[in-house]
Design a protein around this motif. Structure first.
Motif, PDB file in Angstrom:
ATOM      1  N   GLU A  12       0.840  -1.188   0.000  1.00  0.00           N
ATOM      2  CA  GLU A  12       0.000   0.000   0.000  1.00  0.00           C
ATOM      3  C   GLU A  12       0.882   1.247   0.000  1.00  0.00           C
ATOM      4  O   GLU A  12       1.918   1.282   0.650  1.00  0.00           O
ATOM      5  CB  GLU A  12      -0.908  -0.015   1.226  1.00  0.00           C
ATOM      6  CG  GLU A  12      -1.858  -1.197   1.211  1.00  0.00           C
ATOM      7  CD  GLU A  12      -2.455  -1.489   2.570  1.00  0.00           C
ATOM      8  OE1 GLU A  12      -2.961  -0.565   3.220  1.00  0.00           O
ATOM      9  OE2 GLU A  12      -2.380  -2.663   2.978  1.00  0.00           O
ATOM     10  N   ARG A  13       0.455   2.262  -0.731  1.00  0.00           N
ATOM     11  CA  ARG A  13       1.255   3.482  -0.852  1.00  0.00           C
ATOM     12  C   ARG A  13       1.569   4.092   0.517  1.00  0.00           C
ATOM     13  O   ARG A  13       2.680   4.542   0.750  1.00  0.00           O
ATOM     14  CB  ARG A  13       0.577   4.516  -1.740  1.00  0.00           C
ATOM     15  CG  ARG A  13       1.447   5.780  -1.885  1.00  0.00           C
ATOM     16  CD  ARG A  13       0.908   6.761  -2.892  1.00  0.00           C
ATOM     17  NE  ARG A  13       0.948   6.283  -4.244  1.00  0.00           N
ATOM     18  CZ  ARG A  13       2.030   6.264  -5.026  1.00  0.00           C
ATOM     19  NH1 ARG A  13       3.203   6.652  -4.548  1.00  0.00           N
ATOM     20  NH2 ARG A  13       1.956   5.850  -6.265  1.00  0.00           N
ATOM     21  N   SER A  14       0.620   4.106   1.439  1.00  0.00           N
ATOM     22  CA  SER A  14       0.869   4.717   2.754  1.00  0.00           C
ATOM     23  C   SER A  14       1.983   3.994   3.507  1.00  0.00           C
ATOM     24  O   SER A  14       2.781   4.634   4.210  1.00  0.00           O
ATOM     25  CB  SER A  14      -0.403   4.750   3.601  1.00  0.00           C
ATOM     26  OG  SER A  14      -0.845   3.433   3.870  1.00  0.00           O
ATOM     27  N   TRP A  16       4.529   2.482   2.087  1.00  0.00           N
ATOM     28  CA  TRP A  16       5.760   2.901   1.435  1.00  0.00           C
ATOM     29  C   TRP A  16       6.150   4.308   1.893  1.00  0.00           C
ATOM     30  O   TRP A  16       7.313   4.583   2.175  1.00  0.00           O
ATOM     31  CB  TRP A  16       5.624   2.829  -0.080  1.00  0.00           C
ATOM     32  CG  TRP A  16       6.729   3.537  -0.803  1.00  0.00           C
ATOM     33  CD1 TRP A  16       6.605   4.581  -1.665  1.00  0.00           C
ATOM     34  CD2 TRP A  16       8.135   3.270  -0.721  1.00  0.00           C
ATOM     35  NE1 TRP A  16       7.844   4.977  -2.114  1.00  0.00           N
ATOM     36  CE2 TRP A  16       8.809   4.185  -1.547  1.00  0.00           C
ATOM     37  CE3 TRP A  16       8.898   2.340  -0.013  1.00  0.00           C
ATOM     38  CZ2 TRP A  16      10.191   4.205  -1.694  1.00  0.00           C
ATOM     39  CZ3 TRP A  16      10.285   2.362  -0.154  1.00  0.00           C
ATOM     40  CH2 TRP A  16      10.911   3.284  -0.981  1.00  0.00           C
ATOM     41  N   GLU A  17       5.189   5.204   1.990  1.00  0.00           N
ATOM     42  CA  GLU A  17       5.479   6.572   2.428  1.00  0.00           C
ATOM     43  C   GLU A  17       6.015   6.584   3.864  1.00  0.00           C
ATOM     44  O   GLU A  17       6.942   7.336   4.173  1.00  0.00           O
ATOM     45  CB  GLU A  17       4.240   7.459   2.296  1.00  0.00           C
ATOM     46  CG  GLU A  17       3.787   7.684   0.867  1.00  0.00           C
ATOM     47  CD  GLU A  17       4.840   8.345  -0.023  1.00  0.00           C
ATOM     48  OE1 GLU A  17       5.670   9.130   0.488  1.00  0.00           O
ATOM     49  OE2 GLU A  17       4.836   8.073  -1.245  1.00  0.00           O
ATOM     50  N   GLU A  18       5.464   5.747   4.733  1.00  0.00           N
ATOM     51  CA  GLU A  18       5.975   5.628   6.102  1.00  0.00           C
ATOM     52  C   GLU A  18       7.417   5.131   6.087  1.00  0.00           C
ATOM     53  O   GLU A  18       8.265   5.615   6.849  1.00  0.00           O
ATOM     54  CB  GLU A  18       5.103   4.684   6.928  1.00  0.00           C
ATOM     55  CG  GLU A  18       3.735   5.224   7.248  1.00  0.00           C
ATOM     56  CD  GLU A  18       2.814   4.162   7.845  1.00  0.00           C
ATOM     57  OE1 GLU A  18       3.297   3.098   8.286  1.00  0.00           O
ATOM     58  OE2 GLU A  18       1.596   4.418   7.858  1.00  0.00           O
ATOM     59  N   ARG A  20       9.606   5.481   3.682  1.00  0.00           N
ATOM     60  CA  ARG A  20      10.475   6.553   3.167  1.00  0.00           C
ATOM     61  C   ARG A  20      10.858   7.509   4.285  1.00  0.00           C
ATOM     62  O   ARG A  20      12.009   7.945   4.378  1.00  0.00           O
ATOM     63  CB  ARG A  20       9.782   7.301   2.035  1.00  0.00           C
ATOM     64  CG  ARG A  20       9.731   6.500   0.758  1.00  0.00           C
ATOM     65  CD  ARG A  20       9.112   7.274  -0.387  1.00  0.00           C
ATOM     66  NE  ARG A  20       9.860   8.505  -0.610  1.00  0.00           N
ATOM     67  CZ  ARG A  20       9.321   9.594  -1.121  1.00  0.00           C
ATOM     68  NH1 ARG A  20       8.050   9.649  -1.441  1.00  0.00           N
ATOM     69  NH2 ARG A  20      10.062  10.676  -1.322  1.00  0.00           N
ATOM     70  N   ALA A  21       9.910   7.822   5.145  1.00  0.00           N
ATOM     71  CA  ALA A  21      10.191   8.727   6.261  1.00  0.00           C
ATOM     72  C   ALA A  21      11.126   8.076   7.280  1.00  0.00           C
ATOM     73  O   ALA A  21      11.964   8.750   7.886  1.00  0.00           O
ATOM     74  CB  ALA A  21       8.880   9.150   6.927  1.00  0.00           C
ATOM     75  N   ARG A  22      10.993   6.769   7.449  1.00  0.00           N
ATOM     76  CA  ARG A  22      11.785   6.018   8.439  1.00  0.00           C
ATOM     77  C   ARG A  22      13.164   5.621   7.895  1.00  0.00           C
ATOM     78  O   ARG A  22      14.117   5.443   8.639  1.00  0.00           O
ATOM     79  CB  ARG A  22      10.988   4.772   8.846  1.00  0.00           C
ATOM     80  CG  ARG A  22      11.443   4.055  10.070  1.00  0.00           C
ATOM     81  CD  ARG A  22      10.510   2.915  10.508  1.00  0.00           C
ATOM     82  NE  ARG A  22      10.048   2.067   9.425  1.00  0.00           N
ATOM     83  CZ  ARG A  22       8.811   2.067   8.933  1.00  0.00           C
ATOM     84  NH1 ARG A  22       7.894   2.881   9.404  1.00  0.00           N
ATOM     85  NH2 ARG A  22       8.479   1.252   7.957  1.00  0.00           N
ATOM     86  N   ASP A  63      -6.212   3.068   0.114  1.00  0.00           N
ATOM     87  CA  ASP A  63      -4.902   3.378  -0.432  1.00  0.00           C
ATOM     88  C   ASP A  63      -4.701   2.725  -1.782  1.00  0.00           C
ATOM     89  O   ASP A  63      -5.152   1.604  -1.998  1.00  0.00           O
ATOM     90  CB  ASP A  63      -3.869   2.766   0.518  1.00  0.00           C
ATOM     91  CG  ASP A  63      -2.783   3.722   0.930  1.00  0.00           C
ATOM     92  OD1 ASP A  63      -2.714   4.822   0.374  1.00  0.00           O
ATOM     93  OD2 ASP A  63      -2.006   3.342   1.800  1.00  0.00           O
ATOM     94  N   VAL A 100      15.416   2.237   1.933  1.00  0.00           N
ATOM     95  CA  VAL A 100      14.687   2.913   0.862  1.00  0.00           C
ATOM     96  C   VAL A 100      15.606   3.229  -0.319  1.00  0.00           C
ATOM     97  O   VAL A 100      15.133   3.337  -1.452  1.00  0.00           O
ATOM     98  CB  VAL A 100      13.955   4.177   1.369  1.00  0.00           C
ATOM     99  CG1 VAL A 100      12.892   3.793   2.391  1.00  0.00           C
ATOM    100  CG2 VAL A 100      14.903   5.194   1.932  1.00  0.00           C
ATOM    101  N   VAL A 106       9.232   2.954  -8.149  1.00  0.00           N
ATOM    102  CA  VAL A 106       7.932   2.752  -7.516  1.00  0.00           C
ATOM    103  C   VAL A 106       6.888   3.062  -8.564  1.00  0.00           C
ATOM    104  O   VAL A 106       6.914   4.143  -9.163  1.00  0.00           O
ATOM    105  CB  VAL A 106       7.742   3.678  -6.289  1.00  0.00           C
ATOM    106  CG1 VAL A 106       6.363   3.480  -5.667  1.00  0.00           C
ATOM    107  CG2 VAL A 106       8.843   3.448  -5.256  1.00  0.00           C
TER     108      VAL A 106
END
Length: 110
Positions: A12-14, A16-18, A20-22, A63, A100, A106
């Motif tokens: 799910e995109r969310s 992946w976004e989490e 990226r931040a981590r 998502d 990442v 992506v």
């Protein structure tokens, strides 16, 4: 160019976004983490449609789904090709978090 094929992971995109931040991606498969499963499930381009249908065929989440293309030479942890049963089809499994920086592309899953 490493000469190694990219391995793929659908998520799910969310999530992946989490990641990226981590700085690391740690979801093994739908609903299970690396810590719960022991490795991150991946697939090849040919295997991806079957894996997506199996894991997300009934997906009706908020998502969009994305496919992460991972360069195995950049993960820094073991990548093993394993089957669920002796003589069965082998899938790539990543035995640790995926940085990442190892994700080279992506794209949305249709």
């Amino acid at each position: 160019m490493t000469g190694l094929p990219d391995i793929l992971h659908i998520t799910e995109r969310s999530l992946w976004e989490e990641a990226r931040a981590r700085g690391t991606f740690e979801i093994s498969t739908r609903g299970r983490t690396l810590q719960e499963e022991g490795f991150i499930h991946c697939s090849t381009e040919d295997q991806l449609p079957r894996v997506a249908a199996f894991l997300y065929g009934s997906y009706d989440g908020p998502d969009e789904l994305v496919v992460l293309a991972v360069d195995p030479a950049r993960v820094g942890v073991p990548v093993r090709w394993e089957s669920a049963e002796p003589g069965g089809e082998e899938f790539p499994h990543v035995y640790g978090p995926i940085p990442v920086t190892a994700v080279v592309d992506v794209r949305p899953w249709p």
